[in-house]
Scaffold this motif. Structure first.
Motif, mmCIF file in Angstrom:
data_model
loop_
_atom_site.group_PDB
_atom_site.id
_atom_site.type_symbol
_atom_site.label_atom_id
_atom_site.label_comp_id
_atom_site.label_asym_id
_atom_site.label_seq_id
_atom_site.Cartn_x
_atom_site.Cartn_y
_atom_site.Cartn_z
ATOM 1 N N ARG B 37 0.800 -1.209 0.000
ATOM 2 C CA ARG B 37 0.000 0.000 0.000
ATOM 3 C C ARG B 37 0.832 1.258 0.000
ATOM 4 N N ARG B 38 2.105 1.068 -0.184
ATOM 5 C CA ARG B 38 2.953 2.252 -0.196
ATOM 6 C C ARG B 38 2.595 3.149 -1.371
ATOM 7 N N LEU B 39 2.682 4.430 -1.133
ATOM 8 C CA LEU B 39 2.365 5.372 -2.205
ATOM 9 C C LEU B 39 3.325 5.201 -3.376
ATOM 10 N N VAL B 41 4.713 7.372 -4.812
ATOM 11 C CA VAL B 41 5.745 8.407 -4.675
ATOM 12 C C VAL B 41 7.044 7.809 -4.134
ATOM 13 N N ALA B 42 6.905 6.717 -3.385
ATOM 14 C CA ALA B 42 8.088 6.131 -2.764
ATOM 15 C C ALA B 42 9.014 5.580 -3.832
ATOM 16 N N ARG B 65 5.384 6.117 7.114
ATOM 17 C CA ARG B 65 5.072 6.386 5.707
ATOM 18 C C ARG B 65 3.703 5.819 5.344
ATOM 19 N N PHE B 66 3.426 4.630 5.875
ATOM 20 C CA PHE B 66 2.134 3.995 5.625
ATOM 21 C C PHE B 66 1.013 4.882 6.159
ATOM 22 N N GLY B 69 0.574 7.888 4.064
ATOM 23 C CA GLY B 69 -0.128 7.551 2.837
ATOM 24 C C GLY B 69 -1.622 7.371 3.059
ATOM 25 N N LYS B 291 -4.190 -0.536 -7.899
ATOM 26 C CA LYS B 291 -3.069 -0.225 -7.001
ATOM 27 C C LYS B 291 -2.459 -1.504 -6.435
#
Lengths: 290, 309
Positions: B37-39, B41-42, B65-66, B69, B291
């Protein structure tokens, strides 16, 4: 870097190389034909170390590519141990100026790339281990190329060439991209390697001192000012003395001057030294003509 | 066919033999949810620096970060709820999140929703597999051989220039309205990104390494397996990622135009019946599935980049 003398192995014996009447021309983009090499005749004895030296663009690397089978002469023949070279040859191994290691493989697996096809798995692993030991990389075997220094990468490249068990080792400016100190160490390493694995070595270098330190004979390649187009062998200088030679050996000084002169550098500027600027220029031209 | 089975073989072989590195399966298998589920953007370098465990001040730790997001979707949800409840927009134009949720439960209840999802996923996966397989083969041929490139490159390029929906009438005429025509359309969509990236990457493999391979007497096959394919593998995976996105795109196109099942059909059906809650539901589902599948390839990509570079 401390490499103790390794007992000689019973590997593939060194093989002689005969270069007979070799010329190589290239067709330029505009269709004109440019001759790079002409009339090259050279007999290299088995186990001999020969240094090829000459100004930039004189065709040294081209000649090496002919010997290693990566390229073919336009005229003339090249033979290793009396068998003609017609393509890439198992008896010959190359190391380039850049280490050219595969970035996704460990050092160990990069060295293993050089093993002759069909090598038994266990024997191959043993051989790679032995060579890593020889070049002092045993501790770095599982590292990736990007994790090691330039000198280590170049040693891996040398080990890879040796893993082929070559009769002829062809080295294209192998230490040219290294810093001065590492280069000196690599030269000693190469002599140790040669003692342990006595292959015939054909080496291209820009460094006159390197050539005199390593080679049995130094071959000066270049354009004869009075001759037709294309580089030819201008001079072959046997280097006196048994290796390892002292780096500052006085008897080599004269040869050094002769070679520099052959490369178009006036060596007398270096001893006279009234003009500091010209001295510096002369030295740097000789060293950095790459 | 034989050519495409090679990249997989080489991949498996290299992964297997690269046993000396850090244990490969560890982090991904332990925390798949967080990774997936990381964005988007990472990006790579950040992920790497994070992996080494010394997250600097500018990079939030993984858990953080999660949560970061998760922040924006929650804000969107809250805004949506506020607007829907405030009456600014009439309910037939903007359903409440709760009604969308109920519509989902309602559809899920009799298994209808699962059926739509299953058939759509199946179409995407088959179309993606077929399209990217052909993309790999054709891309490899065109990328490796100057002759093939001169011979077939312009033609493939011209086909690529055809807007893919232009194939729809022809596909229906030839194949009829059935699975084949839909899967083929999706395959066409997945083909080109893979073809383009593979051909381009193979053409630009470091010439020094190729020459090295030649100097060490590698045969054409071995050169491909040991030097060229490993060199382009990371690029190939990003091509696959693009192809997967295209596959979802063409799935919806195909199902909107000609189908009686699937998420795209559910969209057009809901539009005809004025079920705006279902429209929202399907859009959210497409976002989630797109996603998730993308993140799965992303995990593979990250893993390969770590091993490869």
């Amino acid at each position: 870097m401390s490499i103790t003398s390794v007992p000689p192995r019973t590997s593939v014996p060194a093989l002689g190389v005969s270069i007979r009447g070799v010329a190589r021309s290239f067709t330029a983009a505009d269709g004109s034909i440019r001759r790079v090499l002409r009339d090259i005749d050279l007999e290299i004895g088995a186990g001999e170390i020969v240094a090829l030296i000459g100004p930039s663009g004189c065709g040294k690397s081209t000649l090496l590519r002919q010997v290693s089978g990566l390229d073919r002469p336009s005229i003339g023949t090249i033979a290793i141990d009396d068998t003609r070279v017609t393509g890439v040859d198992l008896r010959c191994a190359v190391a380039f100026q850049e280490p050219r290691l595969l970035p996704w493989r460990s050092i160990e697996r990069n060295v293993a790339l050089g093993l002759p096809p069909g090598t038994d798995r266990a024997a191959g692993a043993a051989r790679v281990g032995e060579l890593l030991e020889l070049v002092g990389l045993s501790g770095s075997r599982s590292l990736r190329p990007r994790q090691v220094s330039g000198g280590m990468a170049q040693r891996a490249s040398l080990a890879r060439a040796l893993s082929r068990g070559p009769g002829v080792l062809v080295l294209d400016e192998p230490f040219g991209a290294l810093d001065a100190l590492t280069r000196l160490r690599m030269q000693d390493l190469l002599l140790d390697v040669h003692a342990a694995e006595p292959a015939t070595i054909l080496l291209v270098t820009h460094d006159v001192d390197e050539a005199l330190y390593l080679a049995d004979r130094v071959v000066l390649l270049g354009q004869d000012p009075d001759g037709p187009d294309g580089s030819s062998i201008l001079r072959i200088l046997p280097v006196p003395g048994v290796r390892p030679r002292a780096r500052g050996d006085a008897t080599l000084a004269q040869l050094r001057g002769e070679l520099l002169e052959g490369l178009g550098v006036d060596s007398r500027h270096q001893t006279a030294a009234p003009h500091r600027t010209s001295k510096a220029t002369a030295t740097s031209t000789a060293r950095d003509s790459r | 066919m034989t050519v495409t089975s090679r990249p997989r073989g080489s991949e498996a072989g290299s992964l297997e033999t690269g046993r000396l590195g850090a244990s490969p399966g560890g982090p991904p298998s332990r925390r798949p949810a967080v990774r997936s589920r990381r964005l988007p953007v990472a990006k790579r370098p950040r992920a790497d620096s994070n992996r080494s465990g010394h997250g600097d001040a500018s990079t939030p730790p993984r858990r953080g970060r999660f949560l970061v997001g998760l922040f924006l979707p929650l804000v969107l949800l809250a805004t949506w709820q506020l607007i829907a409840v405030s009456g600014l927009v009439p309910a037939y134009r903007l359903p409440t999140p709760a009604s969308v949720w109920l519509a989902g439960l309602d559809l899920a209840g009799d298994g209808v929703l699962a059926g739509h999802i299953a058939i759509s996923t199946q179409r995407v996966l088959i179309g993606f597999a077929v399209g990217s397989l052909f993309g790999l083969v054709v891309g490899a041929i065109v990328g490796l051989s100057r002759w093939a490139s001169a011979f077939a490159g312009p033609t493939v390029g011209a086909f690529r220039a055809v807007p893919s929906l232009a194939w729809v009438p022809l596909l229906i005429l030839y194949l009829g309205i059935n699975e084949d025509s839909k899967v083929l359309l999706i395959a066409i969509g997945a083909f080109f990104p893979v073809y383009t990236t593979v051909a381009g990457a193979l053409r630009h493999v470091d010439g020094h390494l190729v020459e090295l391979g030649r100097a060490y007497g590698l045969s054409r096959t071995n050169l491909l397996l040991q030097v060229q394919l490993p060199a382009v593998l990371p690029t190939v995976v990003s091509g696959l990622r693009l192809a997967l996105a295209q596959a979802w795109l063409f799935l919806v196109a195909a199902e909107l135009i000609f189908s009686s099942m699937g998420l795209g059909f559910l969209l057009s059906d809901s539009q005809n019946n004025g079920r705006i809650d279902r429209l929202f539901l399907v859009i959210i589902l497409l976002a989630v599935f797109g996603k998730v599948t993308d993140a799965l390839i992303g995990v593979l990509e990250k893993y390969l980049l770590k091993r490869w570079s």
